[in-house]
Design an enzyme around this catalytic site. Structure first.
Site, PDB file in Angstrom:
ATOM      1  N   ALA A 119      79.490 -35.833 -45.574  1.00 58.64           N
ATOM      2  CA  ALA A 119      78.644 -36.367 -46.279  1.00 58.64           C
ATOM      3  C   ALA A 119      79.085 -37.573 -47.428  1.00 58.64           C
ATOM      4  O   ALA A 119      80.236 -37.826 -47.432  1.00 58.64           O
ATOM      5  CB  ALA A 119      77.944 -35.414 -47.539  1.00 58.64           C
ATOM      6  N   SER A 120      78.099 -38.402 -47.731  1.00 58.26           N
ATOM      7  CA  SER A 120      78.367 -39.760 -48.728  1.00 58.26           C
ATOM      8  C   SER A 120      79.432 -40.472 -47.755  1.00 58.26           C
ATOM      9  O   SER A 120      78.911 -41.098 -46.805  1.00 58.26           O
ATOM     10  CB  SER A 120      78.973 -39.367 -49.870  1.00 58.26           C
ATOM     11  OG  SER A 120      78.605 -40.215 -50.789  1.00 58.26           O
TER      12      SER A 120
END
Length: 795
Positions: free
Chosen positions: A605-606
């Site tokens: 994620a991110s």
């Protein structure tokens, strides 16, 4: 061209007896005959440790370590002991010539210079065991050319120092050979020529050879020269060991050059005698199964880290005809749902071969039980329990204690769901943050409930009712049909119907050494991303350094033998610059024409999604946490804390914002606007990167972004990933994309482990403390971060 050959010590012992040739050799050369070392001893066809004595350049092509020990039955009383690995080797040989015993100590190796060409050399020290004559050094050089898998050429030049042997001098000896594999590696033909310096060229001695695999693991070998010297023999490959016998005939006189030999390696022969002893494969599952390459202190060769090691073992056990079933001994598997689903798929695939699976549990939470439920039979320890309480996510909020300390958090997030800094700015979840956490927990919980219900032939409502009880003792678990038996470990073997349970290691097969194998590079990005070198500290644990990863990716890009890349991402994100540097190198790999397949672990994620977005294809599990396309930036102002403890500060500056990152004062509205504008710019770059990689419009990506975290099941629906599946499927896809043959290509891991002294230094408390201080320094700067919300999900 870079080529890495890793060395691992041979684990098995070996012995053999070997007879040296009995026919007469010139007094000024060391003994030579077709039965020289018991294998097909052409200078072009060597594939074992005997290469050190015949053509050291061949060691370059050997990825295994080998131990070869032999002793003659008659003739010259010759004994040979070779140990090779990592492209180098050493040996001790003893034989009798002219009534005298001679020791020959050798060290040598090969060097890959690219394009299938290798050079080699050896230094020998001849030692006589009597008082006649002294000791002599000797040198030899060699070369080998293997442009493909069906032709090999070798050249050697020996006795370059013309060492004395008693009253004689060893003449320089030159030898050339060619080996051919006519469309199959089951048949090898060779032709060599030997010439002694000073002889007429008409005296070149030809030597022809044949090696044929009659049955898997059963080898027929033969050699002959122009003077009616010949030898024939049989060899037998059994796993990582090989043995055989050769018999030489000198001018019609048989039985004067007989031998047997045995060699062992740290790799298995791909085709070998199968004893077909039925048994259950015993595999223990324990710990976090981290997807990180081994370090310099780990001597295992081609060790597949983490989940991949287990899925490979299970896949090999499925294909092994000796394995009738599998026993999985659960001892606390602490991984996220993504990895649990990878392992669960491997178990289900194993069962598709009609083989029995048994799971043994002592204590199990929901995640571990979810994995075990895929087995045909689940057994629980009589004193154990199923603590399948459900899933929960906990986020600590620090705003209250920061206020008491006089520390002012000032962070700016772009994206309404970008809730990572909320733990410092707030005392509870914001509405959007709670919304995404609720959705994520629902997805993970429902996936496990449905998986258990299907495996145990229950209704989802029944499984949820059992979970709500929180804990079940063994009789209760059996009553609810969650387990099949209650037994102590010593009672479990009596339940097997298809043989005993034996620990099942991962076989490591020898690749085809006639051509430098094509490489599939597996790159591990595991942990929070930071600038600099990868390492670890007491606050973050393991970190992914952009310098370390980009250096590895550049090496991969420059290596012509690397045909495909699989990037294993298990990262919640980190520094935006670090993520962008890694993403840039992955872009350059794809532009070079090398497929870059992304495999997501528990979380990508991110910043983890930043590096994954532009992959050729992206694989994830339904329970993988991904997305979080958003950014935040900011810092802490701790001037108030200093005042509380009686510390006053004065600042003299040149430049309106010179003390902006000092932390001694709060940021001004102008400075917060500057941070917000910079964060918006980085967010725009993130949107464009995802839009390009996922072939979407930036407006559509913006709708899906806003810092929102998605479960893999939703990520596929909205186009953030391509396929469900684990690392095995990603590897298979990469091989298919690059047209790699799994039997001749190899998997190599990047980043490569550092030197042993670096590994030792990184593990010291002093280094850990220094790294922790560096990590804390980032809170005094206004870097832009790509981090998902700090959620710890408990199962």
């Amino acid at each position: 061209m870079n080529r890495t050959i890793r060395f691992a010590p041979t684990l098995a012992a070996s012995f053999a007896m070997m007879a040296a040739p009995a026919w007469a050799a010139p007094t000024d050369v060391l003994p030579y005959a077709p039965t020289e070392l018991g294998t097909l001893s052409s200078v072009a066809t060597l594939e074992d440790a005997s290469a050190l004595a015949i053509n050291p350049a061949a060691l370059t092509f050997m990825r295994s370590s080998e131990l070869f020990l032999s002793r003659s039955v008659n003739g010259l009383d010759q004994t040979n002991l070779f140990l090779t690995g990592g492209g180098v080797g050493t040996s001790w040989q003893q034989y009798r010539t002219g009534g005298r015993f001679l020791n020959n100590f050798t060290f040598g190796g090969g060097l890959d210079i690219g394009w299938g060409l290798a050079v080699g050399g050896r230094f020998s020290y001849l030692q006589f065991l009597d008082t006649q004559g002294g000791n002599s050094p000797n040198f030899g050089v060699s070369a080998m050319y293997r442009p493909n898998s069906w032709v090999s050429v070798g050249l050697t030049a020996d006795n370059l120092t013309a060492p004395p042997v008693g009253a004689a001098v060893l003449r320089r000896n030159y030898r050339a050979g060619i080996g051919i594999r006519p469309g199959t590696d089951r048949v090898t033909l060779s032709l060599d020529g030997t010439w002694l310096e000073g002889d007429p060229t008409a005296n070149i001695t030809p030597l022809v050879g044949l090696q044929a695999e009659l049955l898997p693991g059963l080898m027929l070998r033969g050699q002959a020269d122009a003077t009616f010297n010949y030898s024939v023999g049989l060899g037998l490959d059994v796993g990582s060991m090989a043995t055989g016998a050769m018999s030489g005939v000198s001018r019609g006189r048989a039985g004067e050059s007989d031998l047997v030999y045995l060699t062992t390696s740290d790799q298995d022969h791909r085709r070998h005698l199968d004893l077909h002893l039925p048994h259950m494969a015993y595999i223990r599952l324990e710990g976090e199964l981290a997807d990180v390459p081994v370090n310099a202190l780990d001597l295992r060769k081609d060790y597949y880290p983490g989940v991949l090691h287990l899925t490979r073992r299970i896949a090999e056990a499925k294909a092994d005809p000796r394995v009738t079933g599998m026993v999985l001994d659960f001892r606390g598997v602490g991984v996220g749902l993504g990895k649990l689903q990878e392992l669960r798929e491997a178990i289900i695939d194993f069962k598709s071969a009609g083989k029995t699976t048994i799971a043994y549990l002592t204590d199990a939470g929901l995640g571990e039980y979810y994995l075990a439920s895929a087995a045909d039979k689940v057994i629980l320890h009589p004193a154990g329990a199923l603590t399948i309480k459900g899933v929960a996510a906990s986020v600590p909020f620090f705003r209250g204690v920061l206020d008491k300390l006089g520390v002012q958090p000032q962070f700016v997030g772009i994206g309404k769901y970008k809730s990572a800094p909320e733990q410092y700015m707030s005392k509870s979840f914001s509405g959007p943050a709670r919304e995404e956490e609720e959705e994520l927990l629902d997805a993970q919980f429902n996936q496990m409930v449905e998986g258990i219900a299907q495996a145990r032939r229950l209704q989802p409502a029944e499984v949820k009712a059992v979970i709500d009880k929180g804990m079940l003792n063994p009789p209760q678990a059996k009553e609810k049909s969650l387990i099949d038996e209650i037994a102590y470990p010593d009672q479990v073997p009596g339940m097997f119907e298809k043989g005993p349970a034996n620990t099942y290691p991962l076989p490591d097969y020898k690749p085809n050494t006639w051509a430098e194998p094509d490489i599939l590079a597996l790159v591990s990005i595991n942990g929070a991303m930071t600038r600099g070198e990868s390492g670890s500290n007491l606050m973050d644990g393991g970190t992914v350094g952009s310098y370390t990863i980009t250096r590895a990716l550049r090496d991969i890009r420059r290596n012509d033998k690397v045909k495909a890349v699989v990037v294993r991402v298990d990262s919640p994100g980190g520094d935006a610059v670090a993520a962008d540097e890694i993403g840039r190198e992955l872009d350059l790999l794809r532009l070079q024409g090398k497929p870059v397949i992304i495999s997501m672990g528990d979380v990508a994620a991110s910043g983890g999604y930043w590096v994954a977005a532009n992959g050729t294809r992206v694989y994830a599990e339904p329970g993988t946490i991904t997305g979080s396309i958003g950014v935040y930036t900011g810092q802490f102002a701790y001037g108030g804390l200093l005042e509380k403890v009686g510390i006053t500060t004065e600042t003299i500056k040149r430049g309106e914002h010179a003390d902006m990152e000092s932390g001694m004062r709060p940021l001004t509205e102008t400075e917060i606007t500057l941070l917000r504008d910079n964060a918006r710019y980085t967010y725009g770059q993130f949107l464009e990167r995802v839009a390009t990689g996922r072939r979407m419009s930036t407006s559509r990506v913006d709708e899906l972004a806003q810092g929102r975290v998605w479960a893999g099941s939703r990520a596929q629906d909205i186009g953030l990933i391509d396929h469900f599946g684990g690392l095995e499927l990603a590897i298979a896809d990469a091989r298919k994309e690059a047209k790699l043959d799994p039997t001749t290509s190899v998997i190599e891991f990047w980043p490569k482990p550092g030197a042993i002294w670096q590994t030792l230094d990184d593990s010291t408390m002093d280094t850990q403390m220094k790294n922790t201080v560096k990590a804390l320094n980032r809170y005094g700067k206004t870097s832009t971060w790509l981090m998902m919300p700090p959620v710890e999900t408990r199962q």
